[in-house]
Design a protein around this motif. Structure first.
Motif, short mmCIF file in Angstrom:
data_model
loop_
_atom_site.label_atom_id
_atom_site.label_comp_id
_atom_site.label_asym_id
_atom_site.label_seq_id
_atom_site.Cartn_x
_atom_site.Cartn_y
_atom_site.Cartn_z
N ARG A 247 0.85 -1.19 0.00
CA ARG A 247 0.00 0.00 0.00
C ARG A 247 0.89 1.24 0.00
O ARG A 247 2.10 1.15 0.12
CB ARG A 247 -0.92 0.01 1.23
N ASP A 248 0.25 2.40 -0.05
CA ASP A 248 1.00 3.66 -0.02
C ASP A 248 1.13 4.11 1.43
O ASP A 248 0.48 5.07 1.88
CB ASP A 248 0.27 4.72 -0.85
N ASP A 249 1.97 3.39 2.20
CA ASP A 249 2.19 3.76 3.60
C ASP A 249 3.65 3.50 3.96
O ASP A 249 4.42 2.92 3.19
CB ASP A 249 1.24 3.01 4.54
N LEU A 250 4.03 3.96 5.15
CA LEU A 250 5.44 3.89 5.55
C LEU A 250 5.90 2.46 5.74
O LEU A 250 7.05 2.12 5.40
CB LEU A 250 5.64 4.69 6.85
N LEU A 251 5.06 1.60 6.27
CA LEU A 251 5.46 0.21 6.48
C LEU A 251 5.78 -0.46 5.14
O LEU A 251 6.80 -1.16 5.02
CB LEU A 251 4.37 -0.56 7.23
N THR A 252 4.95 -0.26 4.14
CA THR A 252 5.23 -0.81 2.81
C THR A 252 6.55 -0.25 2.28
O THR A 252 7.37 -0.99 1.70
CB THR A 252 4.09 -0.47 1.83
N HIS A 253 6.76 1.04 2.47
CA HIS A 253 8.01 1.67 2.03
C HIS A 253 9.21 1.01 2.70
O HIS A 253 10.22 0.72 2.04
CB HIS A 253 7.97 3.17 2.35
N MET A 254 9.12 0.76 4.02
CA MET A 254 10.24 0.16 4.73
C MET A 254 10.49 -1.28 4.28
O MET A 254 11.63 -1.74 4.22
CB MET A 254 9.99 0.20 6.24
N ILE A 255 9.45 -1.99 3.95
CA ILE A 255 9.58 -3.38 3.52
C ILE A 255 10.23 -3.49 2.15
O ILE A 255 11.11 -4.33 1.92
CB ILE A 255 8.19 -4.07 3.47
N HIS A 256 9.86 -2.62 1.24
CA HIS A 256 10.21 -2.79 -0.17
C HIS A 256 11.34 -1.88 -0.66
O HIS A 256 11.71 -1.94 -1.83
CB HIS A 256 8.97 -2.59 -1.04
N THR A 257 11.88 -1.03 0.23
CA THR A 257 12.95 -0.12 -0.20
C THR A 257 14.29 -0.64 0.31
O THR A 257 14.40 -1.07 1.46
CB THR A 257 12.71 1.31 0.35
N GLU A 258 15.29 -0.60 -0.54
CA GLU A 258 16.62 -1.04 -0.14
C GLU A 258 17.54 0.16 0.09
O GLU A 258 17.29 1.25 -0.40
CB GLU A 258 17.23 -1.94 -1.23
N HIS A 259 18.59 -0.08 0.87
CA HIS A 259 19.62 0.93 1.10
C HIS A 259 20.96 0.25 0.89
O HIS A 259 21.33 -0.65 1.63
CB HIS A 259 19.52 1.49 2.52
N LYS A 260 21.66 0.67 -0.16
CA LYS A 260 22.95 0.07 -0.52
C LYS A 260 22.84 -1.44 -0.66
O LYS A 260 23.67 -2.21 -0.16
CB LYS A 260 24.01 0.45 0.51
N GLY A 261 21.76 -1.86 -1.32
CA GLY A 261 21.58 -3.28 -1.62
C GLY A 261 20.99 -4.10 -0.50
O GLY A 261 20.82 -5.31 -0.64
N GLN A 262 20.65 -3.46 0.64
CA GLN A 262 20.12 -4.20 1.78
C GLN A 262 18.68 -3.80 2.08
O GLN A 262 18.32 -2.63 1.99
CB GLN A 262 20.97 -3.94 3.03
N TYR A 263 17.87 -4.80 2.44
CA TYR A 263 16.52 -4.55 2.92
C TYR A 263 16.49 -4.76 4.43
O TYR A 263 17.35 -5.44 5.00
CB TYR A 263 15.53 -5.52 2.26
#
Length: 414
Positions: A224-240
């Motif tokens: 969904r368009d929420d912060l939890l979805t963003h945290m789950i599906h966004t990587e930082h320097k190749g890491q989730y």
């Protein structure tokens, strides 16, 4: 400056004796802070067995000093520091806190904060203004005709938890349960906590974590368009984020995202009503409103203490610390330093002095500060405009939970 009878100061050794559970203290801590500024701004609190700093410059500098950190076990072992092993009866609580933004140092802190920070920058938070206005007005509609209200349960408790839940993606009907879990968590940070407090926090951590895991699973399946979805599906320097990191981050955002703001709404209303100022003047425009909010944050901060570990040998204000020593910074006292603020115990919204330290400073500056400020700047003017003639109906009841400072009840009438 008169020293209160329940406060003992030995100036030569800078040792202070003070019972944090004394209602005369937690009911009016500012009076004690004023005495400490006058007689012993850096002191060893005998009951807490730790050094404390109240001076604005010391607190501000220590919050930014990389020789101190929120974490110590990343550079030293428990055995080396003489620290006790984790308590088995707090296993769930410790796991839920292990990856908390509040407890980490770089590089882990940098990675987690980078993933979360985008949602909390001012330009994103500003989009929530219409929702905040609608929620505040709807809640006031529920009691405006009654002529009286207990403001915390009917208003202050509801607004912050509803907004942070919406932002993260937690159903807002979970609000009452989130409050119960959060209150159990907070008691872990009180002086003199009991085994009953620990057992309640452990149960809350277990239930809270299990619930968050179910929501994570739902968002993995249906983003969904929420912060939890963003945290789950966004990587930082190749890491989730791992599941444990997601759980810790979600819990700390939910707890920190409302607990302090609930206190600050109550504190601010009480301060304004006690001040003698005309609310219409205090909230006459956006600039006046911002000044009023910042001054209420200065003189009535909701979070009083932040602690740091010494990461290396260091001397501050003539006190020597070795690696592994813990120090405490009293944010609320720094806001009252007479070296920075003239007549510091007086509410003066027209101040043009130092910035308050209520949200901290440095890399651990409160990530939710833009949201908290928006909530205060929106809901306080609405409250005073809608309820003309607002006044205290009873003496406010202060929570007995130093080092958070807020009210148990705020009975109002109009």
């Amino acid at each position: 400056m008169t020293i209160p009878p329940f406060l003992s100061i030995e100036r030569t050794s800078r040792h202070v004796s003070l019972d944090a559970r004394n209602p005369a203290f937690y009911g009016n801590p500012n009076a004690v802070y004023a005495a400490l500024h006058a007689h012993c701004p850096t002191f060893y609190w005998s009951e807490q067995k730790q050094w404390f700093f109240t001076g604005y410059d010391h607190v501000n500098a220590l919050l930014r000093d990389r020789r101190f950190g929120r974490q110590i076990l990343h550079i030293a072992s428990r055995e080396e520091l003489g620290l006790a092993e984790p308590m088995p009866h707090l296993a769930s609580f410790d796991l839920s806190e292990r990856y908390s933004l509040l407890e980490l140092e770089p590089p882990e802190h940098t990675r987690l904060r980078t993933l979360v920070n985008r949602a909390f920058v001012s330009r994103h938070v500003e989009k929530m203004k219409p929702e905040l206005e609608e929620l505040a007005n709807r809640l006031i509609d529920g009691f405006a005709d009654k002529g009286e209200v207990e403001l915390l349960s009917a208003f202050a408790d509801i607004i912050p938890v509803t907004m942070i839940a919406r932002m993260i993606g937690i159903p807002e009907e979970m609000g009452p349960q989130l409050l119960k879990w959060s209150h159990a968590y907070v008691r872990m940070y009180m002086f003199g906590r009991t085994r009953a407090d620990e057992d309640a926090a452990e149960q809350a951590a277990r239930e809270f974590s299990d619930y968050v895991k179910t929501v994570i699973a739902e968002r993995r399946a249906e983003p969904r368009d929420d912060l939890l979805t963003h945290m789950i599906h966004t990587e930082h320097k190749g890491q989730y984020l791992t599941e444990d990191e997601l759980v810790s981050t979600t819990i700390v955002l939910l707890n920190a995202g409302h607990e302090a703001t609930v206190h600050q709404i109550g504190n601010s209303v009480r301060i304004i009503l006690d001040s003698g100022y005309d609310p219409a003047e205090l909230f006459r425009d956006e600039t006046a409103t911002e000044c009023t909010v910042e001054e209420s944050l200065r003189i009535g901060a909701p979070v009083h203490i932040f602690q740091r570990w010494a990461l290396e040998p260091v001397e501050i204000d003539g006190v020597s610390f070795k690696r592994g020593d813990k120090v405490s910074l009293i944010l609320a006292a720094a806001n009252l330093d007479p070296a920075k603020f003239t007549d510091p115990l007086t509410f003066r919204p027209d101040r043009n002095e130092a910035a308050n330290l209520s949200f901290g400073a440095g890399i651990h500056f409160c990530i939710g500060a833009p949201l908290a400020r928006l909530e205060l700047n929106i809901v306080l003017p609405i409250l005073f405009e809608r309820l003309a003639g607002l006044r205290l109906a009873k003496t406010p009841v202060v929570k007995d939970v130093y080092h958070f400072h807020g009210l148990d009840r705020l009975d109002l009438a109009w």
